[in-house]
Design a protein around this motif. Sequence first.
Motif, PDB file in Angstrom:
ATOM      1  N   ILE A 149       0.840  -1.203   0.000  1.00 49.32           N
ATOM      2  CA  ILE A 149       0.000   0.000   0.000  1.00 49.32           C
ATOM      3  C   ILE A 149       0.874   1.251   0.000  1.00 49.32           C
ATOM      4  O   ILE A 149       0.594   2.226  -0.714  1.00 49.32           O
ATOM      5  CB  ILE A 149      -0.954  -0.018   1.211  1.00 49.32           C
ATOM      6  CG1 ILE A 149      -1.976  -1.160   1.056  1.00 49.32           C
ATOM      7  CG2 ILE A 149      -1.678   1.314   1.360  1.00 49.32           C
ATOM      8  CD1 ILE A 149      -2.865  -1.378   2.260  1.00 49.32           C
ATOM      9  N   VAL A 150       1.945   1.239   0.790  1.00 55.42           N
ATOM     10  CA  VAL A 150       2.884   2.366   0.826  1.00 55.42           C
ATOM     11  C   VAL A 150       3.436   2.647  -0.566  1.00 55.42           C
ATOM     12  O   VAL A 150       3.501   3.801  -1.021  1.00 55.42           O
ATOM     13  CB  VAL A 150       4.041   2.067   1.808  1.00 55.42           C
ATOM     14  CG1 VAL A 150       5.216   3.015   1.579  1.00 55.42           C
ATOM     15  CG2 VAL A 150       3.555   2.183   3.250  1.00 55.42           C
ATOM     16  N   LYS A 151       3.826   1.594  -1.243  1.00 56.58           N
ATOM     17  CA  LYS A 151       4.392   1.746  -2.593  1.00 56.58           C
ATOM     18  C   LYS A 151       3.391   2.404  -3.535  1.00 56.58           C
ATOM     19  O   LYS A 151       3.741   3.330  -4.285  1.00 56.58           O
ATOM     20  CB  LYS A 151       4.795   0.375  -3.134  1.00 56.58           C
ATOM     21  CG  LYS A 151       5.348   0.402  -4.552  1.00 56.58           C
ATOM     22  CD  LYS A 151       5.596  -1.007  -5.058  1.00 56.58           C
ATOM     23  CE  LYS A 151       6.034  -0.991  -6.512  1.00 56.58           C
ATOM     24  NZ  LYS A 151       6.193  -2.368  -7.048  1.00 56.58           N
ATOM     25  N   HIS A 152       2.138   1.955  -3.504  1.00 61.45           N
ATOM     26  CA  HIS A 152       1.117   2.503  -4.401  1.00 61.45           C
ATOM     27  C   HIS A 152       0.770   3.949  -4.052  1.00 61.45           C
ATOM     28  O   HIS A 152       0.530   4.768  -4.948  1.00 61.45           O
ATOM     29  CB  HIS A 152      -0.133   1.630  -4.376  1.00 61.45           C
ATOM     30  CG  HIS A 152      -0.012   0.388  -5.202  1.00 61.45           C
ATOM     31  ND1 HIS A 152      -0.097   0.392  -6.578  1.00 61.45           N
ATOM     32  CD2 HIS A 152       0.227  -0.902  -4.853  1.00 61.45           C
ATOM     33  CE1 HIS A 152       0.061  -0.828  -7.032  1.00 61.45           C
ATOM     34  NE2 HIS A 152       0.253  -1.635  -6.014  1.00 61.45           N
ATOM     35  N   ILE A 153       0.740   4.273  -2.775  1.00 58.74           N
ATOM     36  CA  ILE A 153       0.458   5.657  -2.379  1.00 58.74           C
ATOM     37  C   ILE A 153       1.551   6.589  -2.901  1.00 58.74           C
ATOM     38  O   ILE A 153       1.262   7.655  -3.460  1.00 58.74           O
ATOM     39  CB  ILE A 153       0.340   5.773  -0.844  1.00 58.74           C
ATOM     40  CG1 ILE A 153      -0.944   5.088  -0.349  1.00 58.74           C
ATOM     41  CG2 ILE A 153       0.346   7.243  -0.413  1.00 58.74           C
ATOM     42  CD1 ILE A 153      -1.082   5.051   1.157  1.00 58.74           C
ATOM     43  N   LEU A 154       2.799   6.190  -2.740  1.00 62.05           N
ATOM     44  CA  LEU A 154       3.908   7.040  -3.191  1.00 62.05           C
ATOM     45  C   LEU A 154       3.962   7.128  -4.713  1.00 62.05           C
ATOM     46  O   LEU A 154       4.320   8.174  -5.272  1.00 62.05           O
ATOM     47  CB  LEU A 154       5.227   6.514  -2.630  1.00 62.05           C
ATOM     48  CG  LEU A 154       5.374   6.660  -1.114  1.00 62.05           C
ATOM     49  CD1 LEU A 154       6.669   6.034  -0.636  1.00 62.05           C
ATOM     50  CD2 LEU A 154       5.314   8.130  -0.708  1.00 62.05           C
ATOM     51  N   GLU A 155       3.598   6.046  -5.401  1.00 65.84           N
ATOM     52  CA  GLU A 155       3.528   6.106  -6.861  1.00 65.84           C
ATOM     53  C   GLU A 155       2.469   7.108  -7.300  1.00 65.84           C
ATOM     54  O   GLU A 155       2.615   7.785  -8.318  1.00 65.84           O
ATOM     55  CB  GLU A 155       3.230   4.716  -7.431  1.00 65.84           C
ATOM     56  CG  GLU A 155       4.436   3.782  -7.396  1.00 65.84           C
ATOM     57  CD  GLU A 155       4.106   2.383  -7.903  1.00 65.84           C
ATOM     58  OE1 GLU A 155       2.898   2.093  -8.123  1.00 65.84           O
ATOM     59  OE2 GLU A 155       5.040   1.580  -8.081  1.00 65.84           O
TER      60      GLU A 155
END
Length: 352
Positions: free
Chosen positions: A313-319
Motif C-alpha cells: 500500500i505504501v508503494k502505491h500511495i507514493l507512486e
Amino acid sequence: MLTTSRGISLVLAFAISVLTVAFLSLTKDATPMLLTVSWGLTMAISYLLTNITLEFLIFKEISNIYTALEKIQKKDLNSIAEKPKKTSISPLRKINSTINSYAIAKNKEIETLQKNAAFRREFIADISHELKTPIFAAQGYVHTLLDGAVDDVNVRDKFLKRAAKSLNALDHLVQDLLTLNQMESGVVKFNFEVFNMVRLLEEVMEDLEHKAEKRNITLKLNFNPEKNYLARGDRDKIYRVCQNLISNAIKYNHEGGEAEVSIKSSKNNLIIDIKDNGLGIPPEDIKRIFERFYRVDKSRSREMGGTGLGLAIVKHILEGHKSKISVSSTLGKGSMFSFSLIAEKHPDTQKK
C-alpha cells in the motif's frame, strides 16, 4: 538432383546455352567454333549466376527459415535473437526476420502469462492462508464456548476478547485488500493539499508512542526548526505511509532499540528517512518486500501482527505522488526506508 541449387542451375544453364546457340546458328557468320565457344561460355556464366542467385537468395534463406521453425518447435528461442535489419533483395530474408520477431514476441507473451499464472497461484495460496488464520482462531474460541466454557465467566470473557481480536485482524486484512485493489485499479482519488510535514510526523510518532514504550523503543525526530517543511500531497495517505514505516521500525527492532525519523529539504523536494537499528533485511528479500503478503520471516511476522499488505500500500500511495520508496539494510544492524515529496515553496500557504 533437381531439389538442390546446383541441379536446378545446371538444368537452367543448359537450357539457356542451347537457346543461345540455336539463336546464333540462324546468323550467316555462325561457325562451329563460334557456336561451341558460345555454348561453353553461356553454359558456364548461366550456371554460376543461377547457382549464386539460388544459393544465397533462396535456398540459404529457406534453410534459415526451417532452422528457425525447428527452434520454435523445440522452444529454443534463446538462440533466436533480434538482429539489426539489413537491406536485402531477398524477400525470404524478410519473411525469416518476420518469423523470428513474431516468435520472440509470442515467447515474451507466453512468459508474461506464465508469470501471471504463477503470481495468481501464489496470491490465492497466500490470501487463503491469511484468511484462514484469524477465521480458524475465532472459530476455535466460539466452539469452545459453545461446548460449555460459556458458563465460566472468566473463560468466557477471555475467549470472547480473543475471538474479537481475531475478527478485528480479519477486518483489517479485508480493508487492506480493498484499499490495495482500489489503488491498483485507479478508483482511489488523491486529494492534494499543502501541509506541514513536521507536524504530520509528530502526530504519527505521538500515535505510536504507546507501542514504542511497550518494547522500550526510543523515537527520534530530526529536523531543522529554522526551515519550513511544507509538502504538497494527500495528507491522509502520507500519514498512512509514515504510520506504516515507523510502526515497522518499532515492530522489527530490538528491545530497547531506536527508531529515528529525519526530514531534509532540497531545492524542490522534502526527503524523509525512517531508520532503525533492528533486525535488518536479507539482500535477497529486499527486492520483494513491497509485494503483497511477502514476509521476510513469515512465522515471526505473523506473531507480531500485520496483514502483510502495508508496504504494498505504501508503494502505491507514493507512486500516486510520483515518488518512489527506497530501502537500504544491513542484516542484524537495521534498515532505512526513504521517500520524497514535492516541497511547497510558498511559506505563506496555510500549514496543516
